[in-house]
Design a protein around this motif. Structure first.
Motif, PDB file in Angstrom:
ATOM      1  N   ALA A 118      81.635  57.579  65.229  1.00 40.81           N
ATOM      2  CA  ALA A 118      81.205  57.957  66.580  1.00 40.81           C
ATOM      3  C   ALA A 118      82.249  58.882  67.191  1.00 40.81           C
ATOM      4  O   ALA A 118      83.457  58.603  67.127  1.00 40.81           O
ATOM      5  CB  ALA A 118      81.024  56.710  67.447  1.00 40.81           C
ATOM      6  N   VAL A 119      81.783  59.976  67.781  1.00 39.03           N
ATOM      7  CA  VAL A 119      82.659  60.964  68.399  1.00 39.03           C
ATOM      8  C   VAL A 119      82.055  61.379  69.727  1.00 39.03           C
ATOM      9  O   VAL A 119      80.829  61.558  69.838  1.00 39.03           O
ATOM     10  CB  VAL A 119      82.840  62.208  67.502  1.00 39.03           C
ATOM     11  CG1 VAL A 119      83.769  63.221  68.167  1.00 39.03           C
ATOM     12  CG2 VAL A 119      83.382  61.819  66.135  1.00 39.03           C
ATOM     13  N   ARG A 120      82.919  61.523  70.750  1.00 37.04           N
ATOM     14  CA  ARG A 120      82.447  62.035  72.040  1.00 37.04           C
ATOM     15  C   ARG A 120      83.490  62.995  72.619  1.00 37.04           C
ATOM     16  O   ARG A 120      84.696  62.727  72.538  1.00 37.04           O
ATOM     17  CB  ARG A 120      82.202  60.912  73.043  1.00 37.04           C
ATOM     18  CG  ARG A 120      81.500  61.416  74.319  1.00 37.04           C
ATOM     19  CD  ARG A 120      81.251  60.318  75.318  1.00 37.04           C
ATOM     20  NE  ARG A 120      82.427  60.030  76.116  1.00 37.04           N
ATOM     21  CZ  ARG A 120      82.488  59.049  77.022  1.00 37.04           C
ATOM     22  NH1 ARG A 120      81.458  58.257  77.188  1.00 37.04           N
ATOM     23  NH2 ARG A 120      83.588  58.845  77.714  1.00 37.04           N
ATOM     24  N   ALA A 121      83.008  64.084  73.175  1.00 36.14           N
ATOM     25  CA  ALA A 121      83.886  65.062  73.827  1.00 36.14           C
ATOM     26  C   ALA A 121      83.273  65.451  75.159  1.00 36.14           C
ATOM     27  O   ALA A 121      82.045  65.495  75.298  1.00 36.14           O
ATOM     28  CB  ALA A 121      84.079  66.294  72.946  1.00 36.14           C
ATOM     29  N   SER A 122      84.126  65.728  76.130  1.00 36.47           N
ATOM     30  CA  SER A 122      83.628  66.176  77.429  1.00 36.47           C
ATOM     31  C   SER A 122      84.647  67.096  78.072  1.00 36.47           C
ATOM     32  O   SER A 122      85.857  67.022  77.795  1.00 36.47           O
ATOM     33  CB  SER A 122      83.326  64.990  78.352  1.00 36.47           C
ATOM     34  OG  SER A 122      84.515  64.324  78.723  1.00 36.47           O
ATOM     35  N   PHE A 168      82.571  54.127  74.678  1.00 39.77           N
ATOM     36  CA  PHE A 168      81.253  54.656  74.357  1.00 39.77           C
ATOM     37  C   PHE A 168      80.782  53.997  73.067  1.00 39.77           C
ATOM     38  O   PHE A 168      81.549  53.329  72.363  1.00 39.77           O
ATOM     39  CB  PHE A 168      81.294  56.178  74.210  1.00 39.77           C
ATOM     40  CG  PHE A 168      81.907  56.666  72.927  1.00 39.77           C
ATOM     41  CD1 PHE A 168      81.148  57.366  72.006  1.00 39.77           C
ATOM     42  CD2 PHE A 168      83.238  56.421  72.625  1.00 39.77           C
ATOM     43  CE1 PHE A 168      81.702  57.810  70.820  1.00 39.77           C
ATOM     44  CE2 PHE A 168      83.802  56.861  71.454  1.00 39.77           C
ATOM     45  CZ  PHE A 168      83.035  57.566  70.551  1.00 39.77           C
ATOM     46  N   ASP A 169      79.496  54.183  72.753  1.00 44.39           N
ATOM     47  CA  ASP A 169      78.897  53.566  71.571  1.00 44.39           C
ATOM     48  C   ASP A 169      79.198  52.068  71.540  1.00 44.39           C
ATOM     49  O   ASP A 169      79.687  51.522  70.552  1.00 44.39           O
ATOM     50  CB  ASP A 169      79.390  54.249  70.299  1.00 44.39           C
ATOM     51  CG  ASP A 169      78.570  53.851  69.062  1.00 44.39           C
ATOM     52  OD1 ASP A 169      77.351  53.651  69.218  1.00 44.39           O
ATOM     53  OD2 ASP A 169      79.155  53.731  67.973  1.00 44.39           O
ATOM     54  N   ARG A 210      85.824  57.086  66.821  1.00 46.99           N
ATOM     55  CA  ARG A 210      85.939  55.753  66.223  1.00 46.99           C
ATOM     56  C   ARG A 210      85.266  55.751  64.859  1.00 46.99           C
ATOM     57  O   ARG A 210      84.168  56.304  64.695  1.00 46.99           O
ATOM     58  CB  ARG A 210      85.294  54.690  67.111  1.00 46.99           C
ATOM     59  CG  ARG A 210      85.494  53.257  66.612  1.00 46.99           C
ATOM     60  CD  ARG A 210      84.717  52.227  67.427  1.00 46.99           C
ATOM     61  NE  ARG A 210      84.918  52.406  68.854  1.00 46.99           N
ATOM     62  CZ  ARG A 210      83.981  52.778  69.700  1.00 46.99           C
ATOM     63  NH1 ARG A 210      82.751  53.028  69.254  1.00 46.99           N
ATOM     64  NH2 ARG A 210      84.233  52.928  70.968  1.00 46.99           N
ATOM     65  N   VAL A 211      85.916  55.110  63.881  1.00 50.19           N
ATOM     66  CA  VAL A 211      85.343  54.899  62.560  1.00 50.19           C
ATOM     67  C   VAL A 211      85.333  53.404  62.296  1.00 50.19           C
ATOM     68  O   VAL A 211      86.355  52.724  62.473  1.00 50.19           O
ATOM     69  CB  VAL A 211      86.142  55.629  61.468  1.00 50.19           C
ATOM     70  CG1 VAL A 211      85.553  55.324  60.093  1.00 50.19           C
ATOM     71  CG2 VAL A 211      86.159  57.130  61.722  1.00 50.19           C
ATOM     72  N   THR A 212      84.179  52.884  61.873  1.00 47.08           N
ATOM     73  CA  THR A 212      84.030  51.460  61.590  1.00 47.08           C
ATOM     74  C   THR A 212      83.537  51.276  60.156  1.00 47.08           C
ATOM     75  O   THR A 212      82.565  51.913  59.756  1.00 47.08           O
ATOM     76  CB  THR A 212      83.038  50.792  62.556  1.00 47.08           C
ATOM     77  OG1 THR A 212      83.471  51.001  63.898  1.00 47.08           O
ATOM     78  CG2 THR A 212      82.930  49.295  62.287  1.00 47.08           C
TER      79      THR A 212
END
Length: 822
Positions: free
Chosen positions: A215-219, A145-146, A266-268
């Motif tokens: 960026a964080v995603r949960a489902s 993602f992202d 994710r951390v960038t």
């Protein structure tokens, strides 16, 4: 009842809205080269340039001598292309089969791929994330993602991407920090699986030279894609220590599958202290869990129309029949859930550091990565549970460290160079615990009491590679590029079965076996040169003609999940396999015409594959083996994209592909289960085994014709609003998912329809979207196994075919998605 009615009503409304969007957009199809529907393009019309890194440098997609499918960040978001499977479902000639065990997947491009049976076989389609190679089939469990973009490079790509890219490369690039503060949030709900999703991205500068992106995603699914309709089973048992018989209850697995839960982050950090130096650090983690690791296995074709194990009707539908482990078994078996529940749990994390330093005429690049993943599961491993069921649990871990350094010159003269080197170190550990035939042993250690056998194995790998390319502009319009990659690779492996129930002692060796073959070790060394040459000619602006000679190499290896069979004369040969190699030619024409309104590309190719790795279960000696065969693929691909200036915001696109993928030499190929003498299983080997000649027959998952066609349209609605619509179809001709010519496995031709409609602000501050996939609800399979414990022996006078269990894909899905940017 109220909740069910509300869900069905919402689903019906969503489907009706999707049908309306298709009517507005007209019945159109899926693209091969992605539209870049940026705001400027929407307002002015015409095509926007697509930048790719197919040669480890930024170039226009129309300037590289490679057949590339490029997918933009906007299209990824618009069509929710957030996994390898979803990317494959809209890309011609690319298929992904999700498997329960072994490598976990079968990735196939232009008809070249490896079966999922062995965890030791790496994929022929390499997956690269931010310039780093990820070779395991379990990569399909990652949620991507992202993203900044996706590139699918077709054909051998060894020079720049190394080993295990004999069929091609899927290259994913994650998004970098933005130069100004940006915050995005997105929430979605998919009606079929009752899946809720939430995503947040925060990006911007911390200082004048340092930027950050989080960026964080949960489902979570409250339902599922597939329906499990099994009933409780009285599983008969035999205690080998006492001779006592009995029964244990195996209850049904959950009805709604896979019931997925997912958390990604994710951390960038991006540091640009000078105009010359850029350093990027990316750290990511992934957690994915489902309520069954074989949730998509469907008995879709059976000789009598019914399962030979449980009597259920076999059908091409999204229905499975699987049961949990008996609870008393599960309480003592390592990695089993206490109630016997089936599951798949995947965890991973990775750190990538990318440093780019630009001198006056040389760019230096360093990419260093460490990635780790662990996969645990409990499987109903006959995939259609019955009184003869078998189950297993597994715990496998893979980690890899790699560092690559390369230098690219940019001299004013006609000759420039790229040189580089790669070092990689890997380790895979593997443990498996198997319940088989109702065998128990009350005299065994507690963890072994309900097991028929267990396995433990590991492989340590090390790779050193050197590569280089020289480009020579013979004249301003003609360029010759010549390069090669040298790879030196070692793999040290170990395998044993530390416990075997006495009931299978005649079949399996354990680590204390008196013949001295209870522990198998292998020290393998592989060396390979992969040269490449290409010639490109630009006779006029907007036209590129190219031809290329390419070679590639895929690692040999060790089947960590194999079997040490007493019936085999050479167990070391059963567990080891040789490298795969490819060589051939590709050429084409890329054009940008009509005042940058039309892209029209043509490519032709022909590649020979030597020692193509083919994995199978050799039932007479009860062993998994990897054989090698020779094959050839050849074909023609045409794709186009049209964005007329007269209708700003409209993009029409499509492709048509012909691919002929055949074995050229496979004279002692395995027979499929129950294949008779009259059906070709008539070659008797010295050891008594029976084989067939598959020379000239098609490869697995290799349709001759595939194609896409579609359109998207974005237009202002007034009052600061934008309307967007898209509709896309992907077509596939018929193919055999079986690699052994089994006609029962045949997947007939099919077409899938995706569509979407979007309304939002012109300044992209908010958007509401409805996204539909496989709206025709077409069931199709992208891999197959002969049903375990079904069918009869091969090589007899009368056919006795096995049930065909296919790796099914996703049914119709409809998602509503709300996005905001602030």
């Amino acid at each position: 009842m109220t909740r069910i009615f509300a869900q069905r009503s919402a689903y019906a409304m969503a489907t009706s809205a999707m049908a309306l969007s298709m009517g507005l957009a007209q019945p159109l199809f899926a693209q091969d080269v992605a539209p870049q529907a940026a705001t400027q393009a929407t307002q002015e019309g015409g095509l926007t340039d697509i930048v790719v890194t197919a040669r480890k440098r930024e170039e226009s997609v129309q300037d590289v001598p490679v057949a590339v499918t490029a997918i933009s960040a906007e299209l990824i978001q618009r069509q929710d292309l957030t996994s390898i499977e979803k990317i494959a479902a809209r890309t011609p000639n690319l298929n992904v089969g999700r498997a329960s065990n072994g490598s976990g997947a079968q990735l196939t491009l232009r008809g070249i791929g490896s079966s999922s049976t062995s965890i030791g076989i790496e994929q022929s389609v390499a997956v690269v994330v931010d310039g780093v190679y990820y070779g395991q089939g379990r990569i399909i469990n990652e949620g991507f993602f992202d993203l900044g973009g996706v590139e699918i490079l077709k054909g051998p790509q060894a020079l720049f991407f190394g080993k295990n890219a004999t069929a091609g490369v899927i290259s994913l690039t994650t998004a970098d920090p933005t130069s100004t503060p940006e915050f995005k949030a997105r929430a979605g709900y998919e009606f079929k699986a009752q899946q809720a999703q939430a995503e947040f991205v925060g990006s911007g500068p911390l200082t004048d030279t340092l930027g950050v992106r989080v960026a964080v995603r949960a489902s979570k699914m409250y339902g599922g894609y597939y329906r499990n309709v099994s009933t409780p089973i009285q599983y008969p048992t035999l205690d080998i220590a006492t001779g006592a018989t009995g029964f244990s209850v195996a209850n049904p697995a959950p009805e709604e599958q896979p019931g997925e839960k997912e958390l990604l982050g994710r951390v960038t950090l991006k540091w640009e202290p000078t105009d010359r130096l850029t350093a990027t650090l990316k750290a990511s983690g992934s957690y994915n869990k489902t309520n069954n690791n074989s949730w998509n296995y469907v008995a879709y074709n059976c000789p009598s129309g019914e399962s030979q194990l449980n009597g259920y009707a076999c059908a091409r539908d999204f229905v499975t029949h699987q049961n949990k482990l008996p609870a008393e078994f599960a309480a003592q078996i390592p990695y089993a859930k206490s109630d016997g529940s089936l599951y798949n749990r995947y965890k991973s994390w990775a750190v990538t550091a990318n440093i780019n330093y630009e001198l006056d005429d040389v760019t230096l690049t360093s990419v260093t990565n460490y990635n780790w993943n662990n996969n645990r599961w409990a499987c109903a491993c006959d995939f259609q549970s019955s009184v003869a069921s078998n189950w297993a649990t597994e715990n496998s871990t893979f980690d890899a460290f790699s560092t690559e350094f390369r230098a690219l010159t940019s001299f004013d003269g006609p000759v420039n160079l790229m040189v580089g080197g790669l070092y990689q170190k890997t380790k895979r550990t593997f443990d498996q615990y198997i319940v088989l035939g109702g065998l128990t042993n009350s005299a065994a250690a507690p963890e072994d009491e309900y097991l028929a056998t267990r396995k433990t194995s590991f492989t340590d790998g090390e790779t050193v590679a050197l590569f280089g390319q020289a480009t020579w502009k013979i004249v301003p319009t003609l360029e010759l590029a010549v390069g090669a990659r040298y790879t030196h690779e070692t793999k040290d492996s170990y395998f044993t079965q530390p416990y075997n129930n006495a009931g299978v002692a005649a079949i399996f060796r354990d680590q204390n076996d008196p013949d001295g073959l209870g522990v198998i070790t292998a020290d393998q060394t592989f060396n390979n040169w992969s040269p490449e040459a290409s010639l490109t000619w630009k006779p006029v602006n907007g036209v590129l003609v190219y031809g290329a000679y390419k070679t590639a190499y895929k690692s040999g290896g060790f089947s960590n999940g194999g079997i040490n069979s007493k019936l085999s004369a050479d167990p070391v040969a059963d567990l080891t396999f040789d490298p795969e190699r490819a060589r051939g030619f590709e050429g084409g024409v890329k054009t940008t015409l009509a005042d940058n309104q039309l892209r029209l590309n043509l490519s032709v190719y022909s590649y020979a594959y030597k020692d193509l790795q083919v994995d199978f279960f050799n039932s007479p000696i009860f062993a998994f083996q990897t054989l090698t065969a020779d094959a050839r693929t050849k074909g023609v691909e045409v794709d186009f994209e049209y964005a007329p200036r007269a209708v700003a915001g409209l993009n029409v696109h499509g492709s048509i592909n012909y691919n002929r993928a055949r074995y050229t030499s496979f004279p002692q190929a395995p027979c499929y289960a129950g294949q008779s003498i009259g059906e070709g299983c008539n070659i008797v080997l010295a050891d008594g085994g029976v084989r067939q000649d598959l020379s000239g027959q098609p490869l697995s998952v290799a349709p001759q014709w595939t194609g896409t066609f579609g359109a998207s349209y974005d237009t202002p609605m007034g009052n600061g609003l934008m309307l967007g619509m898209n509709a896309d179809v992907r077509y596939s001709g018929a193919y055999l998912p079986s690699g052994f010519g089994n006609p029962d496995s045949r997947q007939s031709k099919y077409a899938t329809l995706d569509a979407g409609i979007r309304v939002g602000a012109e300044d992209d501050r908010w958007q509401v979207a409805l996204i539909g996939k496989n709206l025709t609800n077409r069931f199709y399979v992208t891999g197959v196994v002969d049903g375990p414990s079904t069918g009869g022996a091969s090589g007899g006078a009368i056919p006795a075919h096995a049930d065909q269990l296919g790796f099914g894909t996703l049914p119709r899905t409809v998602m509503v998605q709300l996005s905001t940017r602030f």
